[in-house]
Design a protein around this motif. Structure first.
Motif, PDB file in Angstrom:
ATOM      1  N   MET A  52     -22.736 -52.324  -8.295  1.00 38.79           N
ATOM      2  CA  MET A  52     -24.071 -52.597  -8.830  1.00 38.79           C
ATOM      3  C   MET A  52     -25.025 -51.468  -8.482  1.00 38.79           C
ATOM      4  SD  MET A  52     -26.183 -56.122  -8.881  1.00 38.79           S
ATOM      5  CE  MET A  52     -27.693 -56.254  -9.845  1.00 38.79           C
ATOM      6  N   VAL A  53     -25.842 -51.103  -9.467  1.00 42.40           N
ATOM      7  CA  VAL A  53     -26.874 -50.076  -9.296  1.00 42.40           C
ATOM      8  C   VAL A  53     -28.210 -50.722  -9.648  1.00 42.40           C
ATOM      9  CG1 VAL A  53     -27.715 -47.832 -10.086  1.00 42.40           C
ATOM     10  CG2 VAL A  53     -25.251 -48.230  -9.830  1.00 42.40           C
ATOM     11  N   PHE A  54     -29.187 -50.566  -8.755  1.00 45.79           N
ATOM     12  CA  PHE A  54     -30.468 -51.267  -8.862  1.00 45.79           C
ATOM     13  C   PHE A  54     -31.565 -50.326  -9.374  1.00 45.79           C
ATOM     14  CE2 PHE A  54     -27.904 -53.150  -5.542  1.00 45.79           C
ATOM     15  CZ  PHE A  54     -28.027 -54.515  -5.743  1.00 45.79           C
ATOM     16  N   GLN A  55     -32.743 -50.910  -9.636  1.00 47.57           N
ATOM     17  CA  GLN A  55     -33.909 -50.089 -10.007  1.00 47.57           C
ATOM     18  C   GLN A  55     -34.247 -49.119  -8.887  1.00 47.57           C
ATOM     19  OE1 GLN A  55     -37.401 -52.187 -11.451  1.00 47.57           O
ATOM     20  NE2 GLN A  55     -36.170 -53.970 -11.956  1.00 47.57           N
ATOM     21  N   GLN A  56     -34.373 -49.671  -7.685  1.00 50.37           N
ATOM     22  CA  GLN A  56     -34.598 -48.837  -6.504  1.00 50.37           C
ATOM     23  C   GLN A  56     -33.233 -48.407  -5.982  1.00 50.37           C
ATOM     24  OE1 GLN A  56     -37.631 -47.993  -5.958  1.00 50.37           O
ATOM     25  NE2 GLN A  56     -38.519 -49.480  -7.377  1.00 50.37           N
ATOM     26  N   PHE A  57     -33.164 -47.242  -5.378  1.00 48.22           N
ATOM     27  CA  PHE A  57     -31.862 -46.626  -5.134  1.00 48.22           C
ATOM     28  C   PHE A  57     -31.131 -47.262  -3.952  1.00 48.22           C
ATOM     29  CE2 PHE A  57     -35.186 -43.387  -6.171  1.00 48.22           C
ATOM     30  CZ  PHE A  57     -35.052 -43.530  -7.550  1.00 48.22           C
ATOM     31  N   ASN A  58     -31.885 -47.831  -2.998  1.00 48.37           N
ATOM     32  CA  ASN A  58     -31.302 -48.547  -1.857  1.00 48.37           C
ATOM     33  C   ASN A  58     -30.319 -47.696  -1.054  1.00 48.37           C
ATOM     34  OD1 ASN A  58     -32.778 -50.767  -2.659  1.00 48.37           O
ATOM     35  ND2 ASN A  58     -31.089 -51.812  -3.644  1.00 48.37           N
ATOM     36  N   LEU A  59     -30.576 -46.402  -0.979  1.00 47.59           N
ATOM     37  CA  LEU A  59     -29.752 -45.543  -0.131  1.00 47.59           C
ATOM     38  C   LEU A  59     -30.231 -45.646   1.310  1.00 47.59           C
ATOM     39  CD1 LEU A  59     -29.663 -42.376  -2.427  1.00 47.59           C
ATOM     40  CD2 LEU A  59     -27.901 -44.147  -2.219  1.00 47.59           C
ATOM     41  N   PHE A  60     -29.315 -45.463   2.255  1.00 49.25           N
ATOM     42  CA  PHE A  60     -29.706 -45.469   3.671  1.00 49.25           C
ATOM     43  C   PHE A  60     -30.373 -44.135   3.997  1.00 49.25           C
ATOM     44  CE2 PHE A  60     -26.059 -48.450   3.667  1.00 49.25           C
ATOM     45  CZ  PHE A  60     -26.726 -49.576   4.129  1.00 49.25           C
ATOM     46  N   PRO A  61     -31.664 -44.153   4.382  1.00 49.15           N
ATOM     47  CA  PRO A  61     -32.386 -42.888   4.546  1.00 49.15           C
ATOM     48  C   PRO A  61     -31.895 -42.046   5.719  1.00 49.15           C
ATOM     49  CG  PRO A  61     -33.735 -44.753   5.272  1.00 49.15           C
ATOM     50  CD  PRO A  61     -32.516 -45.329   4.607  1.00 49.15           C
ATOM     51  N   HIS A  62     -31.257 -42.701   6.719  1.00 50.01           N
ATOM     52  CA  HIS A  62     -30.830 -41.973   7.920  1.00 50.01           C
ATOM     53  C   HIS A  62     -29.426 -41.390   7.775  1.00 50.01           C
ATOM     54  CE1 HIS A  62     -29.155 -45.974   8.255  1.00 50.01           C
ATOM     55  NE2 HIS A  62     -28.335 -45.564   9.209  1.00 50.01           N
ATOM     56  N   LEU A  63     -28.781 -41.637   6.620  1.00 50.10           N
ATOM     57  CA  LEU A  63     -27.447 -41.104   6.358  1.00 50.10           C
ATOM     58  C   LEU A  63     -27.519 -40.037   5.278  1.00 50.10           C
ATOM     59  CD1 LEU A  63     -25.289 -44.389   6.226  1.00 50.10           C
ATOM     60  CD2 LEU A  63     -25.684 -42.886   8.194  1.00 50.10           C
ATOM     61  N   THR A  64     -26.631 -39.043   5.376  1.00 50.50           N
ATOM     62  CA  THR A  64     -26.563 -38.046   4.314  1.00 50.50           C
ATOM     63  C   THR A  64     -26.003 -38.695   3.047  1.00 50.50           C
ATOM     64  OG1 THR A  64     -24.300 -37.364   4.835  1.00 50.50           O
ATOM     65  CG2 THR A  64     -26.097 -36.210   5.998  1.00 50.50           C
ATOM     66  N   VAL A  65     -26.109 -37.951   1.946  1.00 46.90           N
ATOM     67  CA  VAL A  65     -25.532 -38.411   0.682  1.00 46.90           C
ATOM     68  C   VAL A  65     -24.049 -38.743   0.858  1.00 46.90           C
ATOM     69  CG1 VAL A  65     -24.810 -37.539  -1.592  1.00 46.90           C
ATOM     70  CG2 VAL A  65     -27.189 -37.240  -0.813  1.00 46.90           C
ATOM     71  N   LEU A  66     -23.308 -37.844   1.512  1.00 51.76           N
ATOM     72  CA  LEU A  66     -21.880 -38.055   1.728  1.00 51.76           C
ATOM     73  C   LEU A  66     -21.628 -39.308   2.568  1.00 51.76           C
ATOM     74  CD1 LEU A  66     -19.052 -36.828   1.266  1.00 51.76           C
ATOM     75  CD2 LEU A  66     -19.333 -35.611   3.446  1.00 51.76           C
ATOM     76  N   GLN A  67     -22.391 -39.468   3.648  1.00 48.56           N
ATOM     77  CA  GLN A  67     -22.218 -40.641   4.519  1.00 48.56           C
ATOM     78  C   GLN A  67     -22.561 -41.935   3.786  1.00 48.56           C
ATOM     79  OE1 GLN A  67     -24.844 -39.281   7.602  1.00 48.56           O
ATOM     80  NE2 GLN A  67     -23.185 -38.432   8.859  1.00 48.56           N
ATOM     81  N   ASN A  68     -23.582 -41.904   2.926  1.00 49.05           N
ATOM     82  CA  ASN A  68     -23.930 -43.083   2.119  1.00 49.05           C
ATOM     83  C   ASN A  68     -22.736 -43.522   1.274  1.00 49.05           C
ATOM     84  OD1 ASN A  68     -26.791 -44.399   1.772  1.00 49.05           O
ATOM     85  ND2 ASN A  68     -27.198 -42.263   2.311  1.00 49.05           N
TER      86      ASN A  68
END
Length: 256
Positions: A94-110
């Motif tokens: 699922m992909v949401f309106q807001q990205f809901n990525l973990f800000p303290h993790l890098t893109v790769l770690q996410n």
């Protein structure tokens, strides 16, 4: 229809919703929803704000529990038992309106986190999968950055890659471009178009009617928590049957 045809038909059916109803207190958000999605099919859900579109797709992976009816995903009956819910969520990205990525993790770690935690992948395998999928959404060069260092369009593409890292059989998109600046919308839609061309089963809640024309096998129009009309894109845009559909299309196409 013989038993063999029935079995083949069932195998092709990725999602079946039968008589699904949902309430928030005294307010009924979904009314008697019947919907099927075949393997590889692309469905666009559209309708005015508050029509129940997001609620419907959130019921498919039990982010919203439903009170009546039946939902099957890949043959699994989605009840209220956590074991079944977890099994369904492993099949449904699922992909949401807001990205809901973990800000303290890098893109790769996410992208690595869920496959390691939920699927038990080792670090090396999770990293290889994450890098492959970041390449697929054309953002591999951003792997070591943090979400705050990326544009909105880039963050949404990371969110798509993160969902794909779980190897889902179905992808749900809940207005994935609505929080983006206009110039960033195209890069996210292009990523989704590529996914559709590769055969991913998709349900997308969106107001992007150009995307619906280009990608959808069926367009489903909702209003007041009910499915009002569904048709092929050609039929939906050229010959809408219901007055509410015509009014909606007149308003939304008039803004573009």
């Amino acid at each position: 229809m013989n038993d063999r045809s029935n079995a083949a038909n069932a195998a092709e059916m990725m999602i079946t919703m039968t008589g699904v109803e949902k309430w928030y207190g005294a307010f009924q958000a979904l009314h008697d929803i019947d919907m099927t999605v075949r393997k590889g099919e692309k469905i666009v859900l559209c309708g005015p704000s508050g029509s129940g579109k997001s609620t419907l797709i959130r019921c498919i992976n039990h982010l919203e529990p439903y009170e009546k009816g039946e939902i099957r995903v890949g043959g699994l009956l989605l009840g209220h038992q956590s074991k079944t819910i977890d099994a369904v969520r492993r099949e449904v990205g699922m992909v949401f309106q807001q990205f809901n990525l973990f800000p303290h993790l890098t893109v790769l770690q996410n992208c690595m986190l869920a496959p390691m935690k939920a699927l038990g992948l080792g670090k090396a395998e999770a990293e290889a999968r994450a890098r492959q999928l970041l390449e697929r959404v054309k953002i591999a060069e951003q792997a070591e950055k943090y979400p705050a260092q990326l544009s909105g369009g880039q963050q949404q593409r990371v969110a798509i890659a993160r969902a794909l890292c779980m190897r889902p059989k179905v992808m749900l998109f809940d207005e994935p471009t609505s929080a983006l600046d206009p110039e960033m919308v195209k890069e996210v839609l292009d990523t989704m178009i590529d996914l559709a061309r590769e055969g991913m089963t998709m349900i997308c809640v969106t107001h992007e009617m150009g995307f619906a024309r280009q990608v959808a096998d069926r367009v489903i129009f909702m209003a007041s928590g009910a499915i009002v009309e569904e048709a092929s894109p050609g039929e939906f845009f050229s010959n809408p049957k219901h007055e509410r559909t015509r009014k909606f299309l007149g308003e939304i196409l008039g803004r573009h």
